[in-house]
Design a protein around this motif. Structure first.
Motif, short mmCIF file in Angstrom:
data_model
loop_
_atom_site.label_atom_id
_atom_site.label_comp_id
_atom_site.label_asym_id
_atom_site.label_seq_id
_atom_site.Cartn_x
_atom_site.Cartn_y
_atom_site.Cartn_z
N CYS A 103 52.75 61.99 40.09
CA CYS A 103 54.09 61.42 39.89
C CYS A 103 54.68 60.89 41.20
CB CYS A 103 55.03 62.44 39.26
SG CYS A 103 55.40 63.86 40.29
N GLY A 104 54.27 61.48 42.31
CA GLY A 104 54.72 60.98 43.61
C GLY A 104 56.04 61.52 44.10
N PHE A 105 56.60 62.54 43.44
CA PHE A 105 57.89 63.11 43.88
C PHE A 105 57.77 63.70 45.28
CE2 PHE A 105 59.60 64.20 39.33
CZ PHE A 105 59.80 62.85 39.10
N CYS A 106 56.69 64.44 45.52
CA CYS A 106 56.54 65.12 46.81
C CYS A 106 56.40 64.11 47.94
CB CYS A 106 55.36 66.08 46.78
SG CYS A 106 53.83 65.31 46.24
N ILE A 107 55.70 63.01 47.66
CA ILE A 107 55.49 61.99 48.69
C ILE A 107 56.82 61.29 48.99
CG2 ILE A 107 54.25 59.85 49.23
CD1 ILE A 107 52.14 60.79 47.12
N GLU A 108 57.56 60.97 47.94
CA GLU A 108 58.79 60.20 48.08
C GLU A 108 59.91 61.02 48.72
OE1 GLU A 108 59.12 56.97 47.38
OE2 GLU A 108 61.17 57.11 48.17
N PHE A 109 60.05 62.28 48.31
CA PHE A 109 61.22 63.04 48.73
C PHE A 109 60.95 64.00 49.89
CE2 PHE A 109 62.08 61.84 44.29
CZ PHE A 109 63.16 61.02 44.54
N CYS A 110 59.79 63.91 50.54
CA CYS A 110 59.53 64.72 51.73
C CYS A 110 60.38 64.18 52.88
CB CYS A 110 58.06 64.67 52.12
SG CYS A 110 57.73 65.54 53.66
N PRO A 111 61.28 65.00 53.43
CA PRO A 111 62.16 64.48 54.49
C PRO A 111 61.41 64.10 55.77
CG PRO A 111 62.47 66.83 54.21
CD PRO A 111 61.56 66.39 53.12
N LYS A 112 60.21 64.66 55.97
CA LYS A 112 59.46 64.39 57.20
C LYS A 112 58.30 63.42 56.98
CE LYS A 112 61.44 67.11 60.29
NZ LYS A 112 61.85 66.72 61.62
N ARG A 113 58.16 62.95 55.75
CA ARG A 113 57.09 62.01 55.41
C ARG A 113 55.71 62.55 55.78
NH1 ARG A 113 58.35 57.91 52.10
NH2 ARG A 113 60.58 57.97 51.99
N VAL A 114 55.47 63.78 55.40
CA VAL A 114 54.21 64.43 55.76
C VAL A 114 53.08 64.02 54.81
CG1 VAL A 114 53.11 66.71 55.94
CG2 VAL A 114 55.39 66.37 56.82
N LEU A 115 53.45 63.66 53.59
CA LEU A 115 52.41 63.41 52.58
C LEU A 115 52.22 61.91 52.33
CD1 LEU A 115 53.77 66.12 50.19
CD2 LEU A 115 51.64 66.31 51.42
N GLU A 116 51.07 61.63 51.79
CA GLU A 116 50.70 60.24 51.50
C GLU A 116 49.80 60.24 50.27
OE1 GLU A 116 47.99 58.14 54.15
OE2 GLU A 116 49.71 56.92 54.75
N LYS A 117 49.84 59.16 49.51
CA LYS A 117 48.98 59.08 48.34
C LYS A 117 47.53 58.91 48.81
CE LYS A 117 49.75 57.32 43.82
NZ LYS A 117 50.57 56.50 42.98
N SER A 118 46.64 59.75 48.29
CA SER A 118 45.24 59.61 48.71
C SER A 118 44.55 58.57 47.83
CB SER A 118 44.53 60.96 48.58
OG SER A 118 44.34 61.27 47.23
N ASP A 119 43.38 58.15 48.24
CA ASP A 119 42.67 57.16 47.42
C ASP A 119 41.51 57.79 46.66
OD1 ASP A 119 41.29 57.65 49.67
OD2 ASP A 119 41.26 55.59 50.42
#
Lengths: 285, 98
Positions: free
Chosen positions: B32-48
Motif C-alpha cells: 500500500c505504501g503507507f510506511c514509505i509515504e509517511f516515514c518522517p525520515k524517508r528511511v524506506l523505499e519501494k523495492s523492485d
C-alpha cells in the motif's frame, strides 16, 4: 531469520491470531490500521486479554473478530450491539468492544445503536466508516456523502448522510470522537480513553476504501486518499457535533463529547440489590 | 547522529542514541505504501523485488537515519513492519566495566 519467526517478534503479535494472517482486506484498506490502533491501545493499557471481548457485525471490518486473539463474536447483520449488551450485562467484569462498520451499525443496526447509547450501556463502539457497503460491491449506504458515485447511485447520491458523531452525541453517548486512519496516535489515545470510560463510548474512524469507493469517486490510490485526509481534516476538540459534518472540503476530527453518566449496568445492579434487600426485610418481618 | 548541531550537548558522551532495527515481513506486505509515504525520515523505499503476494514490499535505504518513532509499525495495515531498539553487545560490556 524465517518470516514466521519474525511475525512472532512483532510487538503486537500477542494480540493477533497469527495463523489467520494475512487478512482478507484490500491493499491500503483502513481496517488494518484501525485494528493496529486497537491493539496498540490494548497494549498500552496492559489489559488482561481474558477480560476483553470483541464483537463485530457483518461487513469487511466484521472480519476483525476473527483476527483478534481474544474471545470474539462475529454476529448477524446489524446485531453486534445487542450481542455486546448481553455479554456486558451477563458478565460486568468484561470489557466489551464492538468493532463494526457504518452499514452494519447505522443502517440495519441503527435502532440498536441509538437505544444502546440512550441506555448508556457500558460498551465501546468503534465504527469504521468507509462511506459505502464495501463488502457487497459498493452500494450506497447511510453515510454516503451527497453527490458521490456508488454502484447503486450512478448519477450521484441524492440522499443526505448521517452525521455519526452528532447521532451518537444526541442519543446520549458519554464519549464521542472522530479520527481518520492517518491520525493513528490520536486514534490510539482515543480508543484508550474510550476503554477507560464507564458508559457508551463511540469512536468513528474515517477509513479509505481504495478498491471500491475511492476508485469509483476518482480519489486515487490509498496513499493519495490518506494525503487528502491530511489536507482536509481539521482538529476541533469540543466542537458542537452538529457542526462536525463531513463534506468534500473538510472533515472535522477530534473529541466532541466527554461527560460522566451512570451506566445501565451499574444502575441495574444497584436496583437489583435494593429490591433484594427490601424483599428480605419484608420477609424478616 | 543528527548532522546539524550548533554546539555539542554537555551529555553527549553519556547519552547514546538508540540504534534502530527495522524488520520487514515482506511476504505479508500488500504494497500500500503507507510506511514509505509517511516515514518522517524517508528511511524506506519501494523495492523492485516482487513478494509472494505479487506486491512490491518496502526496503530500507538507510537504517541509521531511523528515529525509532515507530509510525510505520502503527500505520501498517498488514502488521508487516516493525522497529525495535538494537541491543548492542559492545555497549553492554562497556556498561558492565563502568
Amino acid at each position: 531469520m524465517k518470516e514466521s519467526d519474525l511475525m512472532l517478534r512483532h510487538p503486537l503479535a500477542a494480540y493477533l491470531r497469527q495463523e489467520r494472517m494475512p487478512h482478507i482486506w484490500c491493499e491500503g484498506c483502513g481496517n488494518g490500521v484501525l485494528l493496529n490502533s486497537f491493539f496498540e491501545a490494548l497494549d498500552k493499557l496492559k489489559l488482561d486479554l481474558d477480560k476483553v471481548v470483541v464483537v463485530s457485525g457483518i461487513g469487511c471490518i466484521g472480519r476483525a473478530a476473527g483476527y483478534v486473539n481474544v474471545d470474539s463474536f462475529h454476529t448477524t447483520h446489524g446485531r453486534a450491539i445487542p450481542f455486546a449488551t448481553g455479554v456486558k450485562l451477563a458478565n460486568p467484569e468484561l470489557e466489551v468492544v464492538v468493532i463494526s462498520g457504518d452499514g452494519d451499525l447505522f443502517a440495519i443496526g441503527g435502532n440498536h445503536f441509538i437505544h444502546a447509547a440512550r441506555r448508556n450501556v457500558d460498551i465501546k463502539v468503534i465504527c469504521a466508516n468507509n462511506f459505502n457497503y464495501g463488502m457487497t460491491g459498493g452500494q450506497y449506504g447511510p453515510t454516503t456523502p451527497l453527490g458521490s458515485w456508488t454502484t447503486t447511485t450512478p448519477y450521484g447520491s441524492i440522499e443526505h448522510p448521517f452525521n455519526l458523531v452528532h447521532l451518537a452525541a444526541a442519543s446520549g453517548a458519554v464519549y464521542v470522537a472522530r479520527w481518520t486512519t492517518l491520525q493513528v496516535r490520536k486514534l490510539t489515545d482515543s480508543i484508550k480513553k474510550a476503554l477507560g470510560k464507564e458508559g457508551f463510548s463511540f469512536v468513528e474512524v474515517i477509513s479509505p476504501c481504495p478498491e471500491i469507493y475511492d476508485r469509483y469517486n476518482k480519489l486515487g490510490t490509498a496513499v493519495e486518499v490518506m494525503k487528502w485526509f491530511k489536507l482536509i481534516s481539521q482538529t476541533q476538540h469540543g466542537c458542537t457535533p452538529e457542526n462536525a459534518e463531513i463534506s468534500k472540503r473538510q472533515i472535522i476530527i477530534g473529541e466532541f463529547v466527554d461527560i460522566k453518566k451512570p451506566s445501565y449496568g451499574r444502575l441495574l445492579r444497584e436496583m437489583t440489590t435494593r429490591v433484594k434487600e427490601s424483599f428480605q426485610e419484608k420477609k424478616a418481618k | 547522529m543528527p548532522q546539524k548541531l550548533w554546539r555539542k550537548p554537555l551529555d553527549a558522551e553519556k547519552i547514546k542514541l538508540p540504534k534502530p532495527e527495522i524488520h520487514i515481513i515482506s511476504d505479508l506486505c500488500k504494497g500500500c505504501g503507507f510506511c514509505i509515504e509517511f516515514c518522517p525520515k524517508r528511511v524506506l523505499e519501494k523495492s523492485d523485488k516482487l513478494n509472494k503476494r505479487g506486491a512490491f514490499p518496502p526496503e530500507v535505504v538507510d537504517e541509521s537515519e531511523c528515529a525509532l518513532c515507530s509510525f510505520c509499525t502503527a500505520i501498517c495495515p498488514e502488521f508487516a513492519i516493525f522497529t525495535i531498539e538494537k541491543k548492542d553487545k559492545e555497549d553492554n560490556q562497556d556498561g558492565e566495566k563502568e
